[in-house]
Design a protein around this motif. Structure first.
Motif, mmCIF file in Angstrom:
data_model
loop_
_atom_site.group_PDB
_atom_site.id
_atom_site.type_symbol
_atom_site.label_atom_id
_atom_site.label_comp_id
_atom_site.label_asym_id
_atom_site.label_seq_id
_atom_site.Cartn_x
_atom_site.Cartn_y
_atom_site.Cartn_z
ATOM 1 N N GLU A 279 36.653 33.864 41.264
ATOM 2 C CA GLU A 279 35.573 34.626 40.657
ATOM 3 C C GLU A 279 34.749 35.352 41.701
ATOM 4 O O GLU A 279 34.306 36.476 41.524
ATOM 5 C CB GLU A 279 34.683 33.685 39.834
ATOM 6 N N VAL B 65 35.586 36.015 44.967
ATOM 7 C CA VAL B 65 36.229 36.683 46.097
ATOM 8 C C VAL B 65 36.051 38.203 46.064
ATOM 9 O O VAL B 65 35.993 38.856 47.095
ATOM 10 C CB VAL B 65 37.727 36.287 46.178
ATOM 11 N N GLU B 66 35.978 38.770 44.861
ATOM 12 C CA GLU B 66 35.834 40.215 44.821
ATOM 13 C C GLU B 66 34.387 40.655 44.945
ATOM 14 O O GLU B 66 34.084 41.662 45.586
ATOM 15 C CB GLU B 66 36.413 40.766 43.512
ATOM 16 N N HIS B 67 33.492 39.900 44.346
ATOM 17 C CA HIS B 67 32.111 40.348 44.293
ATOM 18 C C HIS B 67 31.282 39.836 45.454
ATOM 19 O O HIS B 67 30.297 40.445 45.843
ATOM 20 C CB HIS B 67 31.449 39.892 42.984
ATOM 21 N N ASP B 68 31.630 38.680 45.994
ATOM 22 C CA ASP B 68 30.819 38.108 47.067
ATOM 23 C C ASP B 68 31.754 37.463 48.085
ATOM 24 O O ASP B 68 31.860 36.241 48.157
ATOM 25 C CB ASP B 68 29.857 37.070 46.463
ATOM 26 N N PRO B 69 32.449 38.306 48.879
ATOM 27 C CA PRO B 69 33.466 37.764 49.782
ATOM 28 C C PRO B 69 32.918 36.718 50.742
ATOM 29 O O PRO B 69 33.608 35.746 51.059
ATOM 30 C CB PRO B 69 33.954 39.001 50.556
ATOM 31 N N ARG C 178 32.793 33.882 34.881
ATOM 32 C CA ARG C 178 34.127 34.485 34.865
ATOM 33 C C ARG C 178 34.662 34.557 33.434
ATOM 34 O O ARG C 178 35.207 35.572 32.996
ATOM 35 C CB ARG C 178 35.062 33.647 35.731
ATOM 36 N N THR D 255 43.941 33.662 35.140
ATOM 37 C CA THR D 255 43.797 35.117 35.254
ATOM 38 C C THR D 255 43.429 35.687 33.891
ATOM 39 O O THR D 255 43.526 34.996 32.861
ATOM 40 C CB THR D 255 45.121 35.750 35.691
#
Lengths: 588, 234
Positions: free
Chosen positions: A420, A422-426, B15, B104
Motif C-alpha cells: 500500500e 510503496v507507491e505513495h510513501d516510498p 488500501r 492486488t
C-alpha cells in the motif's frame, strides 16, 4: 542423619562380629572334603612328636622318640625358630584299597621329609638361623615312592626350620593331606579354578565398564565400578595364586595381607560407587568413617587374615546397605536393584562365611556389582530417553518459533502494508522492509539457540514494535528499567509477551509504551513485562488471548531452567502484567 | 452497492477502500470502515450493507467464532485475511470469497465478480456446506446437504429441508444462490432447487411449467428457464 546411621551400623556390626567370630575360631582347613572317590585326599591330624635340635639319626624309624614332646594339631609348631624335628606315623591301607601315594604338605617352614628313614623330598633349605634358611614352597605335593607304599605303618620325619614364617604368631600349623597323588594335584587345581572364572569375569567387566566410561558417559560411579571389578579380579588372582602357582612360604603372609587389603579396597570402591551413584551428600564423611572402621578392624584383627577379610567385607556391605536404604527412601532410580544385590550378598556372607573368598565370592561381591551395573544402566536409559525427549522438544520449539514469526498474520499484513505504501510513501515502505528484514534476520539467528543475551531479546522486541508502529500508525515504545548485565533468556521470551500485548487497539497517532523491569542477583532474576491497556477491544478486563503464545514461553522456560521458574500474569491498572522469575541461574 | 470494511490495520483498510472505489466505480454507493467487529456490528444495524469485507484476525484474535454470526447476515461476506488456513472453513460456512493478503486489485475484483456469477463458477470446494441461520439470538448451522429447495420471501430466503423443516435465512435468494453448489438451479424467480430432487417436469397449457420433487412438492418453473432446465436434466 549420619550419626544415626553409624549407630545402626555399630549395632549390626556387633551382631555380625559375634556370629562371625564363632564361625572362624579355627582357620578353615584348606583341604576340601566331599569327594566321594576312594583316593580322595583326607586330612591328617596325627599326633606329632617334637624335639628341638638337629640329629640325622632322628629320621630313623627305629629311633626311640618316646621322650619327645607331644603336640596336637591345635597346638601347632614353633615359629621363628629352628632347627627342630617332627615325627609321626602314617598308615597305608591294605589292598584292594587304592594306594595313597601322594602327600600334600602346606606349612610356613622349610623342611626335609624322611619316610622310613629315607630322604624323600626337601622344601627350601633348613637353617639353624635366619640367614642360612632358604624358604621353600608353601605347598608341596610329594609322590611317595612305591617301595614305601607297603601296607602298614610308616614313619614320617620332618626336619624343619621356620625362621621366616612371616606371621606374628609364635606357632604355625602343619597342614597335611594324604591321598592319591593325582587326586591331590587335581584338587589343588580345582580350588583355583573358581577363582579363574572370577578373574575372567572381573577383567571383562572392568574392560566393559571402562570402555563405557571412556566413550559413552564419564560418570564417576562407572569408573569406580570398573575399578572395583578390576580389584576383584586382582584379588581373585592373588587367591588363585596359591593353587595355580606356587610361592615361597615367606610370601604367604604378605599375600594374605594383600588379599585382605584388596578386599578392603573393593569394599571401599563399592561404597564409593554407591555414594557417587546416589549423589549422596557428605561423601567424604562416609568414606572417612568406613576407612576408620576398616583401619580399626585391621589393627584389632590379631592376624587372622581370613576373618579379617570377612570383617572388612561385612563392614563395607553394611555401609553399602545403609546408603542404599537411604537411597530407596529417597526414591532414587535403581536403588531397589542394588538393595537386592546387597541383601543377597549379606545373605551369602552369613550363610557361608568361610567361603566368601572362594565359592561365595561371586555372590558376595558379584551381586552388589550386578545391582550397581543394572542401576547405572537404568539411569543411562532414563537419561537417554529424557535427552531424546528434550531434543524433540527443542526441535519443536525451534520450529514453533520460526512458524510463529513467519506466520501469515504478521508477515502478510506487513507485506500488504508495504504494498500500500510503496507507491505513495516510498520512505515508509523502505523503513518497513528494513525493519522486517531485521526481525527475520534476528529470528533466524536465535531460533536454534536455547538462550540468547537479554540485550538481544530486547532489540528483537524493539524491532517488532517499530514494524507495528509503522503499520498501525501508533507510536509503540519499549521502556527498560534495570541492567541487562549478562543475563540470558530463551529466544522470543519477551517478544511473545509483547505480541500478546499488541492485541489491544490503540488510536492512531497515540503513544503506547511497553515496560520491561529487570531485577537480577547472582542467584536469580526477575522480569516484569507490562503491556499497556490501550482501548479495550471488547475482551473483558484486557486479558490477552493465551494459547500457543504462553505455551511456548512456558516450554522454553522449562527447557532452559527446569523446575526453577515461575510465571504469573494478571491485570494491573497500567494494563496487563507478566512476571517471570528464575532461580539458580548459574547452574549449568 | 454499499460496502463495509472491517480491518484493524489503517493502511490496509485504506488500501481496501481505495480499491473498492476503483473496482466498483459507478455502482458504489458508500464505503464504511470499522476497526473492530463490535463497532462494525453496531454500524451494520444502522446501515445495512451489501458486501462486508472482513479480516478474521482482528487485533490478533482468531475470527472463526465470529464467522458463523457473520455469514448469517443478509450481506455477502468476503474474507480478506493473512491466514489461509481458515479459507476452507470459511467457504464451507458460505462466504463469497476468501482473498489472501497481500492482495492486488485484480484479485479483489474477481471476488466482487462472484456476486453475479456465483460460486458455481469456481471450484466445488468453494461452495457452502453449511448455511448459518439466525434463530432466537443464536446462530444455527444448517447443512446444505439437508436443503431440498429454497424459496424467496422478500428480503429473506426460506430453506426447505429434507425433514420438512423450514428455516428463514437473512439473505435474499440471489445471494444464497451465489453460495450454493452448482447442482442447485434457479428454476424460478422465487425458487432455487436441488436438481437431483426433481423427478419430473410437467408442462401445462398456457406455458405453465412445473417441476415435481421427490417428496411430491410441486414448484413452478419460469418460462424462460424451462428449456434450459430440461436440457440440464436430460
Amino acid at each position: 542423619m549420619v550419626p544415626r546411621c553409624v549407630l545402626l551400623l555399630l549395632v549390626a556390626w556387633a551382631v555380625l562380629h559375634a556370629s562371625a567370630a564363632t564361625e572362624t575360631q579355627h582357620p578353615p582347613v584348606r583341604v576340601q572334603l566331599g569327594l566321594e572317590s576312594p583316593s580322595a585326599p583326607v586330612p591328617r591330624f596325627p599326633i606329632l612328636r617334637f624335639r628341638r635340635g638337629d640329629d640325622p639319626r632322628w629320621a630313623a624309624p627305629d629311633h626311640d622318640d618316646s621322650a619327645w614332646e607331644t603336640r596336637g594339631y591345635a597346638e601347632g609348631l614353633p615359629a621363628h625358630t629352628g632347627v627342630y624335628w617332627v615325627r609321626f606315623t602314617l598308615d597305608q591301607a591294605r589292598p584292594p584299597s587304592p594306594l595313597r601315594d601322594g602327600l600334600a604338605i602346606g606349612v610356613v617352614a622349610s623342611y626335609d621329609l624322611f619316610i622310613d628313614g629315607q630322604l624323600i623330598a626337601s622344601s627350601g633349605v633348613v637353617g639353624a638361623d635366619r640367614e642360612s634358611e632358604v624358604p621353600g614352597r608353601l605347598d608341596n605335593i610329594i609322590r611317595i615312592p612305591d617301595a614305601l607304599l607297603t601296607p602298614g605303618e610308616h614313619l614320617v620325619a620332618l626336619r624343619m626350620s621356620a625362621w621366616r614364617s612371616g606371621f606374628k604368631a609364635d606357632t604355625l600349623r602343619l597342614n597335611l593331606a594324604i591321598g592319591g597323588y593325582r587326586a591331590l594335584i587335581e584338587r589343588r587345581v580345582e580350588q583355583g579354578s573358581v577363582s579363574v572364572v572370577v578373574i575372567g569375569a572381573g577383567l571383562a567387566l572392568a574392560v566393559v565398564l571402562g570402555v563405557l566410561w571412556w566413550l559413552v558417559e564419564r560418570r564417576r560411579a562407572l569408573l569406580l565400578l570398573a575399578a572395583a571389578a578390576l580389584v576383584a579380579a586382582v584379588m581373585q588372582a592373588l587367591q588363585a595364586w596359591r593353587y595355580l602357582g606356587a610361592y615361597p612360604f615367606d610370601w604367604h603372609r604378605p599375600r594374605l595381607s594383600a588379599i585382605a587389603m584388596s578386599v578392603a579396597i573393593l569394599g571401599g570402591l563399592i561404597v564409593a560407587a554407591l555414594l557417587e551413584f546416589f549423589e549422596m551428600r557428605r561423601r567424604t564423611l562416609w568414606l572417612a568413617t568406613l576407612g576408620a572402621g576398616m583401619a580399626a578392624i585391621w589393627v584389632l584383627s590379631g592376624g587372622w587374615y581370613h576373618r579379617l577379610s570377612l570383617q572388612l567385607m561385612t563392614l563395607a556391605l553394611l555401609f553399602a546397605l545403609a546408603i542404599t536404604v537411604l537411597a530407596v527412601r529417597r526414591d532414587r532410580t535403581g536403588a531397589r536393584f542394588i538393595l537386592a544385590g546387597i541383601l543377597v550378598s549379606l545373605g551369602a556372607l552369613m550363610a557361608e562365611p568361610a567361603e566368601i573368598l572362594e565359592r561365595s565370592f561371586i555372590l558376595t561381591f558379584g551381586a552388589p556389582i550386578l545391582g550397581c551395573v543394572t542401576a547405572v544402566s537404568l539411569n543411562l536409559r532414563n537419561e537417554r530417553r529424557a535427552a531424546r525427549r528434550a531434543q524433540i522438544t527443542a526441535a519443536r520449539l525451534e520450529i514453533e518459533l520460526l512458524r510463529k514469526q513467519i506466520q501469515p498474520h504478521f508477515v502478510m499484513n506487513t507485506l500488504t502494508t508495504i504494498l500500500e505504501v510503496v507507491e505513495h510513501d516510498p520512505k515508509a515502505a523502505v523503513s518497513l522492509i528494513e525493519a522486517l528484514a531485521e526481525e527475520f534476520r534476528a529470528l533466524a539467528h536465535v531460533s536454534s539457540e536455547r538462550r540468547i543475551p537479554l540485550t538481544q531479546e530486547l532489540d528483537l522486541c524493539r524491532t517488532h514494535l517499530r514494524i507495528m508502529s509503522l503499520r498501525k500508525d501508533v507510536r509503540y515504545t519499549l521502556h527498560v528499567e534495570g541492567e541487562t548485565l549478562d543475563l540470558e533468556v530463551p529466544p522470543a521470551l519477551l517478544l511473545t509477551l509483547v505480541e500478546n500485548g499488541l492485541t489491544h487497539a490503540a488510536a492512531r497517532g497515540q503513544s503506547v509504551e511497553f515496560r520491561v523491569a529487570i531485577t537480577a542477583s547472582p542467584e536469580r532474576f526477575r522480569l516484569v513485562v507490562t503491556a499497556p491497556a490501550g482501548t479495550p477491544t471488547g475482551r473483558a478486563g484486557g486479558a490477552p488471548p493465551e494459547g500457543t503464545g504462553l505455551r511456548y514461553v512456558r516450554a522454553r522456560l522449562e527447557e532452559s531452567f527446569p523446575g526453577r521458574w515461575t510465571l504469573e500474569a494478571g491485570a494491573v491498572p497500567e494494563g496487563w502484567r507478566t512476571v517471570i522469575e528464575v532461580k539458580e541461574t548459574r547452574r549449568p | 452497492m454499499k460496502v463495509m470494511i472491517v480491518e484493524d490495520e489503517p493502511l490496509i483498510a485504506q488500501r481496501l477502500e481505495r480499491m473498492c472505489r476503483e473496482i466498483l466505480t459507478g455502482t458504489l454507493e458508500s464505503v464504511r470502515t470499522a476497526e473492530t467487529f463490535e463497532g462494525a456490528r453496531a454500524a451494520l444495524l444502522e446501515h445495512p450493507v451489501d458486501v462486508l469485507l472482513l479480516d478474521l484476525n482482528l487485533h490478533g484474535h482468531d475470527g472463526m467464532d465470529l464467522l458463523q454470526s457473520v455469514v448469517a447476515g443478509a450481506f455477502h461476506t468476503i474474507i480478506v485475511s493473512a491466514n489461509i488456513d481458515q479459507a476452507l472453513r470459511a467457504f464451507e460456512y458460505g462466504v463469497l470469497d476468501f482473498v489472501p493478503k497481500p492482495f492486488t486489485r485484480e484479485r479483489l475484483a474477481s471476488a466482487f465478480a462472484r456476486l453475479g456469477a456465483g460460486a458455481r463458477g469456481g471450484p466445488p470446494s468453494q461452495t457452502a456446506r453449511y448455511l448459518a441461520v439466525r434463530k432466537h439470538g443464536r446462530v444455527e448451522v444448517v447443512p446444505v446437504d439437508d436443503v431440498v429447495h429454497v424459496q424467496g420471501a422478500g428480503n429473506y430466503a426460506e430453506l426447505v429441508l429434507r425433514d420438512g423443516r423450514r428455516e428463514l435465512h437473512d439473505k435474499t435468494l440471489e445471494r444464497i444462490a451465489a453460495l450454493l453448489p452448482p447442482d442447485f438451479e434457479r428454476i424460478h424467480k422465487s425458487h432455487l432447487v436441488r436438481l437431483s430432487e426433481i423427478v419430473a417436469l410437467h408442462a401445462h397449457e398456457g406455458s405453465q411449467y412445473e417441476a415435481e420433487l421427490r417428496d411430491g412438492t410441486i414448484l413452478p418453473v419460469g418460462r424462460t428457464r424451462y428449456k434450459e432446465l430440461r436440457a440440464r436434466l436430460s
